[in-house]
Motif scaffolding. Structure first.
Motif, PDB file in Angstrom:
ATOM      1  N   UNK A 105      66.097  76.613  67.411  1.00 30.67           N
ATOM      2  CA  UNK A 105      65.315  77.843  67.325  1.00 30.67           C
ATOM      3  C   UNK A 105      65.085  78.338  68.746  1.00 30.67           C
ATOM      4  N   UNK A 106      65.948  79.225  69.262  1.00 28.57           N
ATOM      5  CA  UNK A 106      65.903  79.591  70.683  1.00 28.57           C
ATOM      6  C   UNK A 106      64.524  80.030  71.171  1.00 28.57           C
ATOM      7  N   UNK A 107      63.795  80.812  70.351  1.00 26.60           N
ATOM      8  CA  UNK A 107      62.500  81.317  70.830  1.00 26.60           C
ATOM      9  C   UNK A 107      61.531  80.182  71.140  1.00 26.60           C
ATOM     10  N   UNK A 108      61.657  79.036  70.425  1.00 26.17           N
ATOM     11  CA  UNK A 108      60.758  77.927  70.773  1.00 26.17           C
ATOM     12  C   UNK A 108      61.445  76.848  71.606  1.00 26.17           C
ATOM     13  N   UNK A 109      62.754  76.954  71.822  1.00 20.92           N
ATOM     14  CA  UNK A 109      63.457  75.918  72.591  1.00 20.92           C
ATOM     15  C   UNK A 109      64.112  76.503  73.845  1.00 20.92           C
ATOM     16  N   UNK A 110      65.424  76.784  73.785  1.00 18.58           N
ATOM     17  CA  UNK A 110      66.166  77.181  74.999  1.00 18.58           C
ATOM     18  C   UNK A 110      65.629  78.423  75.691  1.00 18.58           C
ATOM     19  N   UNK A 111      65.050  79.357  74.926  1.00 12.67           N
ATOM     20  CA  UNK A 111      64.652  80.633  75.503  1.00 12.67           C
ATOM     21  C   UNK A 111      63.135  80.765  75.615  1.00 12.67           C
ATOM     22  N   UNK A 112      62.404  79.641  75.536  1.00 14.15           N
ATOM     23  CA  UNK A 112      60.950  79.750  75.456  1.00 14.15           C
ATOM     24  C   UNK A 112      60.325  80.295  76.735  1.00 14.15           C
ATOM     25  N   UNK A 113      61.068  80.266  77.851  1.00 13.40           N
ATOM     26  CA  UNK A 113      60.541  80.792  79.110  1.00 13.40           C
ATOM     27  C   UNK A 113      60.658  82.317  79.179  1.00 13.40           C
ATOM     28  N   UNK A 114      61.393  82.932  78.235  1.00 12.59           N
ATOM     29  CA  UNK A 114      61.559  84.386  78.276  1.00 12.59           C
ATOM     30  C   UNK A 114      60.393  85.075  77.563  1.00 12.59           C
TER      31      UNK A 114
END
Ligand SMILES: *Cc1c(COP(=O)(O)O)cnc(C)c1O
Length: 425
Positions: A380-389
């Motif tokens: 789930x990118x919004x909570x994992x790989x992309x959470x800093x965005x």
């Protein structure tokens, strides 16, 4: 000679060409250093007057054989392995940009690349302007400045699964006198060779399909040799004027079509040192030997899973360019006629918690940060790989907050679908 062979043959055979009595299988040259008979021989290597190995930070025979295989697969003149995909994309840009320069980038890209370009490279004085991957030619042209040195995009974006109109991006780059750099990680040269559509430089995170088994982090840069640096000499002084750190050698004059790759190796790798270990290059080579068998299976499975998701009433939306009616279907038919990749982006109806519960209930498909390997996995990118965005940056990168990235592996598709079904229940 290798270029005339078919990709399947190159996957198995290109790169390592043993001579009489040498190992049939690519050996791991686990040595930092290489021997010479005279001081003079070694000195010529340091002056780039002879080619040869002397220190693994610059070049290693195992790495070079694997880089040559990837160059053959992409149809390029040369390639360099890096320690990661991040290093590959950093070097690809930094080889032609310095403080005060600027480049343009499609906004639908991997989160790590977004951070690298928008935050870290900015600290080095290199600015980026992001453009919508679907923007018109006029809008993209408007992002160019007198100090713009490159245009960058991903063939299939991670994780939003947008397809890059490579011919259009190449046309825009060239009309502005700069190269198009394409991150071809998700398509791999089995499904798309960006040089055939006008791209000048290709990068990969070899960590993904190329390795294919999630064993080794790595990257590669490949040069088509097609971009005429001398025709835009004022824009690329690093390639077209003397390098003080090599006694005034000028890369374009000394190395012609290999200028960009030689500078990346002899200068950037020498100074920054993000070399791939020969052990990892060996593992990467094993992966490459079956890339042409794995990619079609990833694509067949993903197509069936995408169709199943699309027909499922619990699913809100599916983005997979192999689905008729998908926004990128026509571009995919053009650039990826044999299939795209195994990665699907989709959203479930319901709340964010429902999406997380669904993922937690998967049994076969594991929650991992990884993508694009033999095992089906989910993120789930919004909570994992992309959470800093920020939410705005997420939207810019084409990542909806409910986006689930499903990386379909090469297991039997009925088992994958059964797992998705039980988790949705
Ligand atoms: C993973 C990835 C990267 C970064 O590669 P690493 O090997 O993890 O450093 C770059 N681009 C794309 C498209 C990726 O998927």
């Amino acid at each position: 000679m290798e270029k005339k062979l078919k990709p399947e043959t190159l996957c198995v055979q290109a790169g390592w060409q043993p001579k009489k009595g040498e190992p049939r299988v690519l050996p791991i040259y686990q040595s930092t250093t290489f021997k010479y008979d005279t001081s003079e021989q070694m000195a010529r290597l340091f002056d780039l007057e002879d080619s040869g190995y002397f220190y693994t930070r610059l070049q290693n025979p195992t790495n070079d054989a694997v880089a040559a295989k990837i160059a053959a697969l992409e149809g390029g003149v040369g390639a360099m392995l890096t320690s990661s995909g991040q290093a590959a994309n950093f070097y690809a840009i930094f080889n032609i940009c310095q403080a005060g320069d600027h480049f343009v980038c499609a906004s639908a890209i991997y989160g790590g690349t977004f951070n690298l370009f928008a935050v870290t490279m900015k600290k080095l004085g290199i600015e980026v302007t992001f453009v919508d991957v679907d923007a018109s030619e006029e809008e993209i042209n408007a992002a160019f400045q007198p100090n713009t040195k490159a245009l960058f995009g991903e063939t299939i974006s991670n994780p939003s699964c947008a397809v890059l109109d490579i011919e259009k991006f190449a046309r825009i780059a060239h009309s502005n006198g700069v190269p198009l750099i394409v991150d071809n990680t998700f398509a791999t040269p089995i499904n798309c060779r960006p040089f055939e559509w006008g791209a000048d430089i290709v990068t990969h995170s070899t960590t993904k399909y190329m390795d294919g088994h999630a064993t080794a982090v790595g990257g590669v840069i490949v040069d088509s040799g097609n971009f005429d640096w001398e025709a835009h000499a004022d824009k690329f002084p690093g390639l077209t004027t003397p390098d003080e750190s090599y006694h005034g050698l000028t890369y374009t004059k000394a190395f012609g079509k290999m200028a960009y790759m030689t500078k990346a190796t002899a200068q950037l790798m020498r100074d920054l040192g993000s070399i791939q270990s020969p052990q990892n290059a060996f593992l990467l080579n094993l992966g490459l030997e079956t890339l042409h068998l794995r990619m079609p299976q990833h694509c067949r499975n993903a197509q069936a899973v995408a169709e199943w998701l699309e027909a499922n009433e619990k699913v809100a939306w599916v983005n997979y360019c192999g689905l008729k009616g998908n926004k990128y279907y026509d571009l995919a038919q053009k650039y990826l006629p044999n299939g795209s990749c195994g990665v699907i982006a989709f959203g479930l109806k319901g709340t964010r918690e429902d999406a997380i519960r669904f993922m937690d209930n998967l049994k076969l498909a594991c929650i991992v940060t990884h993508v694009a390997d033999a095992r089906t996995c989910v993120l789930h990118p919004a909570s994992h790989t992309h959470r800093q965005l920020s939410d705005e940056q997420l939207r810019e990168a084409g990542v909806a907050p409910d986006l689930i990235r499903l990386s379909v592996g090469i297991e039997h598709v009925e088992d994958i679908i059964a797992d998705l079904e039980q988790a949705m229940e």
